[in-house]
Design an enzyme around this catalytic site. Structure first.
Site, PDB file in Angstrom:
ATOM      1  N   ASN A   1      41.560 137.262  20.300  1.00 35.95           N
ATOM      2  CA  ASN A   1      42.984 136.855  19.730  1.00 35.95           C
ATOM      3  C   ASN A   1      42.681 136.005  18.493  1.00 35.95           C
ATOM      4  OD1 ASN A   1      45.442 135.899  19.480  1.00 35.95           O
ATOM      5  ND2 ASN A   1      45.668 134.984  21.441  1.00 35.95           N
TER       6      ASN A   1
ATOM      7  N   GLU B   1      47.100 138.128  29.800  1.00 39.08           N
ATOM      8  CA  GLU B   1      47.183 138.989  28.663  1.00 39.08           C
ATOM      9  C   GLU B   1      45.783 139.508  28.211  1.00 39.08           C
ATOM     10  OE1 GLU B   1      49.640 135.579  26.965  1.00 39.08           O
ATOM     11  OE2 GLU B   1      50.530 137.354  25.752  1.00 39.08           O
TER      12      GLU B   1
END
Ligand code: ADP
Length: 380
Positions: free
Chosen positions: A7, A362
């Site tokens: 990320n 996630e």
């Protein structure tokens, strides 16, 4: 499969390594202050060297099989995770104007991995993708058509990976086939978004062209009269001033002086008027949207809470549920207070529909999607 989930933000890079068979998290960390001087890594390439060094220690030589990237904006093109090649990277880059803070950083992360581990397959998982099923009446703004055709101005929606994961879990918990599942899913973290789920698909969502639209968030205003922006500009504020004010200085932070839900609830309980107002505004706005989405999906079979506040703040969930009496929604006070990391029902037996808490993950969703794309590519 051993998947490295990346990320990549403009000044930080979070990573996690997961075994997608056992779901064991084998490494986890964050590199901060990229490009900010003060001894931090100069760029995303240097940050990736730090990740590689950390992985060498943490994985003790176990090889990676693939990399999954969280990519914020997939525009109208990307409705599924994609195996990354140069063309895909360039397409993501072309979407930079739509997500100027995020997509450029995602592309830097992809290129840094390509430079470091050229043979490793990489997959892009898009935060907008789950909302590609929005019908036109939900995504179109009532503005002149060139704004859509020339500038791509429409509702895209975000937090899609989380909404999709949580929707699947909730349907499973209730024993309803996903294709028949109607629900309202509330992702309440620092960013907040609500999604209307019909037949397991997203049919409306509160974030719009950018993540600024919709509900009251940690530091974002959510919905306001667009004339306010024009008015402020005429008062002499620049576009950058207004952008910073609405994205970073608004929301709970503006109302309560703090954007940490725990601190706000504690202050409200101690009698702080601003904290009470903040909770009232945020819970009122959310309840109003939940009512709207209940209508949008033709009657939800469940209301689902997730993310930092949704999973952990019994006080905020109760404030929202108290405003949903007209829908026959009622919490079980004890179940609401229970602390657990498992998906669970927190509504009373006589609630019109079940209310659920479903922890989001996630990284897991990105790792699983990455493994699926890579396995499919290998198969042919
Ligand atoms: P992000 O959008 O940054 O991923 P999170 O999903 O981690 O955000 O959510 C952050 C929010 O969750 C903050 O407002 C924080 O106060 C709230 N939160 C986290 N833990 C708790 C808790 N135990 N009780 C109440 N609120 C919590």
């Amino acid at each position: 499969m051993r998947v490295l989930v990346i990320n990549s933000g403009s000044s930080s890079l979070k990573y996690q390594v997961r075994d997608t068979v056992t779901q064991e998290v084998e490494a986890n960390g964050q590199i901060e202050r990229i490009g900010e001087g003060a001894g931090g890594p100069a760029d995303h390439g240097e940050a990736m060297e730090l990740v590689a060094a950390a992985l060498e220690r943490e994985l003790a030589g176990k090889p990676l099989d693939a990399v999954g990237h969280r990519v914020v904006h997939g525009g109208e093109r990307f409705g599924e995770p994609e195996l990354i090649n140069n063309e895909i990277t360039r397409s993501i880059e072309r979407l930079n104007p739509l997500a100027p803070l995020h997509n450029p950083a995602n592309v830097l992360g992809i290129r840094a991995i390509t430079a470091k581990w050229p043979a490793l397959p990489q997959v892009a998982v898009f935060d907008t993708a789950f909302h590609r099923t929005l019908p036109e009446h939900a995504w179109r703004y009532a503005v002149p058509d060139p704004l859509y055709r020339q500038y791509g101005i429409r509702r895209y929606g975000f937090h899609g990976t989380s909404h999709e994961f949580v929707t699947g879990r909730a349907a499973e918990l209730l024993g309803i086939p996903l294709k028949e599942f109607n629900a309202v899913v509330a992702h309440l973290g620092n960013g907040v978004s609500l999604t209307a789920i019909q037949g397991g698909a997203s049919v409306d969502t509160s974030m719009g062209f950018t993540p600024l639209e919709g509900l009251v968030m940690g530091t974002r205003s959510g919905d306001l009269d667009p004339s306010i922006l024009i008015y402020l500009q005429r008062q002499g504020l620049s576009a950058d001033d207004i952008d910073a004010m609405l994205n970073r200085e608004s929301g709970l932070k503006a109302l309560a002086g703090d954007n940490d839900m725990r601190a706000i609830v504690d202050a409200a309980e101690a009698g702080d008027g601003r904290a009470r107002t903040a909770l009232a505004v945020a819970s009122y706005r959310l309840a109003k949207y939940i009512g709207g989405y209940h209508v949008a999906v033709g009657g939800a079979q469940a209301l689902v809470f997730t993310a930092g506040i949704g999973e952990n703040s019994a006080a905020f969930r109760a404030l929202v549920a108290d405003r949903l009496g007209a829908l026959g929604i009622k919490l079980d006070a004890a179940a609401n207070l229970e602390r657990s990391s498992a998906p669970r029902v927190i509504s009373a037996a006589d609630s019109a529909i079940p209310v659920l808490v479903v922890p989001t993950d996630e990284e897991r969703a990105i790792a699983d999607a990455t493994a699926a794309v890579v396995l499919q590519a290998r198969a042919g």
